[in-house]
Design an enzyme around this catalytic site. Structure first.
Site, mmCIF file in Angstrom:
data_model
loop_
_atom_site.group_PDB
_atom_site.id
_atom_site.type_symbol
_atom_site.label_atom_id
_atom_site.label_comp_id
_atom_site.label_asym_id
_atom_site.label_seq_id
_atom_site.Cartn_x
_atom_site.Cartn_y
_atom_site.Cartn_z
ATOM 1 C CB CYS A 114 40.539 42.293 53.414
ATOM 2 S SG CYS A 114 40.267 42.559 51.667
ATOM 3 C CG HIS A 276 39.607 38.491 54.134
ATOM 4 N ND1 HIS A 276 38.303 38.822 53.834
ATOM 5 C CD2 HIS A 276 40.355 38.897 53.065
ATOM 6 C CE1 HIS A 276 38.270 39.405 52.645
ATOM 7 N NE2 HIS A 276 39.499 39.460 52.154
ATOM 8 C CG ASN A 306 37.195 39.255 49.102
ATOM 9 O OD1 ASN A 306 36.715 39.897 50.022
ATOM 10 N ND2 ASN A 306 38.484 39.283 48.813
HETATM 11 N N1 ACO Z 1 38.164 35.603 33.502
HETATM 12 C C1 ACO Z 1 38.963 35.160 32.532
HETATM 13 N N2 ACO Z 1 40.230 35.569 32.360
HETATM 14 C C2 ACO Z 1 40.692 36.478 33.223
HETATM 15 C C3 ACO Z 1 39.915 37.002 34.268
HETATM 16 C C4 ACO Z 1 38.591 36.544 34.382
HETATM 17 N N3 ACO Z 1 37.774 36.953 35.342
HETATM 18 N N4 ACO Z 1 40.652 37.887 34.959
HETATM 19 C C5 ACO Z 1 41.867 37.917 34.391
HETATM 20 N N5 ACO Z 1 41.895 37.082 33.329
HETATM 21 C C6 ACO Z 1 42.990 36.803 32.423
HETATM 22 C C7 ACO Z 1 43.989 37.926 32.341
HETATM 23 O O1 ACO Z 1 43.564 38.896 31.395
HETATM 24 C C8 ACO Z 1 45.227 37.208 31.884
HETATM 25 O O2 ACO Z 1 45.154 36.971 30.516
HETATM 26 P P1 ACO Z 1 46.486 37.018 29.600
HETATM 27 O O3 ACO Z 1 47.366 35.931 30.158
HETATM 28 O O4 ACO Z 1 45.949 36.748 28.245
HETATM 29 O O5 ACO Z 1 47.042 38.382 29.804
HETATM 30 C C9 ACO Z 1 45.123 35.847 32.582
HETATM 31 O O6 ACO Z 1 43.739 35.703 32.942
HETATM 32 C C10 ACO Z 1 45.961 35.736 33.819
HETATM 33 O O7 ACO Z 1 45.782 36.901 34.598
HETATM 34 P P2 ACO Z 1 46.431 37.061 35.985
HETATM 35 O O8 ACO Z 1 45.956 38.324 36.621
HETATM 36 O O9 ACO Z 1 47.898 36.842 35.860
HETATM 37 O O10 ACO Z 1 45.766 35.826 36.708
HETATM 38 P P3 ACO Z 1 46.157 35.146 38.041
HETATM 39 O O11 ACO Z 1 46.474 33.755 37.831
HETATM 40 O O12 ACO Z 1 47.115 35.975 38.842
HETATM 41 O O13 ACO Z 1 44.759 35.187 38.788
HETATM 42 C C11 ACO Z 1 43.755 36.400 40.548
HETATM 43 C C12 ACO Z 1 44.137 36.417 39.094
HETATM 44 C C13 ACO Z 1 42.658 35.400 40.774
HETATM 45 C C14 ACO Z 1 43.220 37.778 40.918
HETATM 46 C C15 ACO Z 1 45.009 36.028 41.361
HETATM 47 O O14 ACO Z 1 46.067 36.873 41.058
HETATM 48 C C16 ACO Z 1 44.785 36.033 42.789
HETATM 49 O O15 ACO Z 1 44.191 35.138 43.318
HETATM 50 N N6 ACO Z 1 45.306 37.064 43.464
HETATM 51 C C17 ACO Z 1 45.107 37.264 44.839
HETATM 52 C C18 ACO Z 1 44.368 38.495 44.971
HETATM 53 C C19 ACO Z 1 43.130 38.286 45.694
HETATM 54 O O16 ACO Z 1 42.756 37.249 46.150
HETATM 55 N N7 ACO Z 1 42.452 39.353 45.826
HETATM 56 C C20 ACO Z 1 41.255 39.300 46.534
HETATM 57 C C21 ACO Z 1 40.951 40.594 46.995
HETATM 58 S S1 ACO Z 1 42.162 41.207 48.017
HETATM 59 C C22 ACO Z 1 42.037 40.472 49.420
HETATM 60 O O17 ACO Z 1 40.955 40.226 49.853
HETATM 61 C C23 ACO Z 1 43.267 40.079 50.056
#
Ligand code: ACO
Length: 349
Positions: A114, A276, A306
């Site tokens: 990124c 980003h 992204n």
């Molecule tokens: N659709 C539906 N449910 C989903 C999905 C999806 N696409 N993905 C995960 N889940 C479920 C999981 O299985 C989990 O279910 P459970 O509670 O039954 O186990 C639940 O949703 C919560 O999962 P988490 O991973 O804890 O969800 P979180 O609230 O952390 O959101 C996310 C995930 C969006 C990735 C978040 O952690 C985030 O925004 N992280 C930042 C990472 C990021 O932005 N990365 C981008 C790329 S890296 C970069 O560019 C910096």
């Protein structure tokens, strides 16, 4: 010493729009979940057979070169940032050199995820300032749609990423009120595996306590890739989203403040922050932490997802095309991503 200015900018996104609802065909997810957690409504996916990371880069570069008012033959160096290259090697830089029929100039590939575009911009800035090159083409491009796990297993990663490309032409300027004021590059490899694609690779399960790849038992060779890796879905990116989120909301503001204070500016002086486009919630958190107004932050992740190394040049290009950046405006580019790496660039447009 001259400063480096962005003389031309271009972007390209594929025509194929994939909404959150379109993903329901492949995985258990929902429009509501994706929008609430990431802000993304839709993303673009490249034509599977007719578009590659390089061809999208060529589209963006062609526009940037035209806007810089030069011909492709005047480009004297290429810097190509991507994590989804056409080939494992050689890099996209040489493929772009061939596709655009550029001279036999140097072509450097940057793999900083990124932060790839800001790192690439910083490298280009040094070459311009020292007088080594006069017209550097910097590209960020990604074709993520080709390499993601579109089953429910991979949904936490796949819903986030999209395809596209952005490019700029860098040139020297003697105008003291224009150009790149400073760049700031950082890394912390302690969390390298938090957001990573392990395979194919030569790691031999060396860095992780648990096995992340099934290598063949051959005495020599045949270690890079195995049938078992494919069967066990070990060939997709892995991400601990919450750890990424927590680190990102600390490092983004830190590196933006670093750029501002290095040049004696305040957040109120910023015309536009181009973060980003990692996740809308991350950008909103950063905006709030820095006390920026809505009109001081560019977000377009809603439309494109992204796009990793391409997200900053695409957002910058779009903001410029919308007339949100005028000559003399203070603009900050900032990134955070896998590595971890994070970086910023402060410039006067
Ligand atoms: N659709 C539906 N449910 C989903 C999905 C999806 N696409 N993905 C995960 N889940 C479920 C999981 O299985 C989990 O279910 P459970 O509670 O039954 O186990 C639940 O949703 C919560 O999962 P988490 O991973 O804890 O969800 P979180 O609230 O952390 O959101 C996310 C995930 C969006 C990735 C978040 O952690 C985030 O925004 N992280 C930042 C990472 C990021 O932005 N990365 C981008 C790329 S890296 C970069 O560019 C910096």
């Amino acid at each position: 010493m001259p400063r480096t200015k962005i003389a031309g900018i271009g972007m390209y996104v594929p025509k194929n729009v994939f909404t959150n609802n379109d993903l329901l065909k492949y995985m258990d997810t929902s429009d509501e979940w994706i929008q609430e957690r990431t802000g993304i409504k839709e993303r673009r996916y490249a034509d599977r057979k007719n578009e590659t990371t390089t061809t999208m880069g060529v589209e963006a570069a062609t526009i940037a070169i035209e806007r810089a008012g030069i011909t492709p033959q005047e480009i004297d160096f290429i810097i190509f940032a991507t994590i989804s290259p056409d080939y494992y090697f050689p890099g996209c830089g040489v493929l772009l050199q061939r596709a655009m029929k550029l001279k036999e100039i140097g072509a450097l590939d940057v793999r900083n995820q990124c932060s790839g575009f800001v790192y690439a911009l910083s490298v280009g800035d040094q070459f311009i300032k020292t007088g080594m090159y006069k017209n550097i083409l910097v590209i960020g491009s990604e074709k993520h749609s080709f390499g993601l796990d579109f089953s429910t297993r991979g949904r936490n990663v796949s819903v986030i990423f999209g395809d596209g490309a952005g490019a700029v032409v860098l040139q020297p300027t003697d105008d003291e009120n224009r150009g790149i004021l400073s760049t700031h590059l950082h890394s912390d490899g302690e969390a390298a595996e938090i957001l990573a694609m392990y395979n194919p690779g030569t790691h031999a399960n060396h860095w992780m306590p648990e096995k992340v790849a099934d290598f063949d038992d051959a005495e020599i060779g045949e270690m890079f890739f195995s049938h078992s890796m494919i069967e066990k879905a070990q060939v997709f990116p892995n991400m601990d989203g919450q750890t990424v989120f927590k680190k990102a909301v600390i490092k983004f503001p830190e590196v933006i403040k670093e750029a501002l204070s290095a040049n004696n500016f305040q957040t109120s002086d910023l015309r536009l922050l181009i973060p980003h486009q990692a996740n809308l919630r991350i950008s909103q958190f950063v905006q709030q932490k820095l006390g920026l107004r809505d009109d001081q932050v560019k977000n377009n992740i809603q439309k494109y997802g992204n796009t990793t190394a391409a997200s900053i040049p695409i957002a910058l290009c779009e903001a410029w095309e919308e007339g949100k950046i005028q000559e003399g405006d203070l603009v900050c580019l900032a990134s955070f991503g896998s590595g971890f790496t994070w970086a910023s660039a402060l410039l006067k447009w």
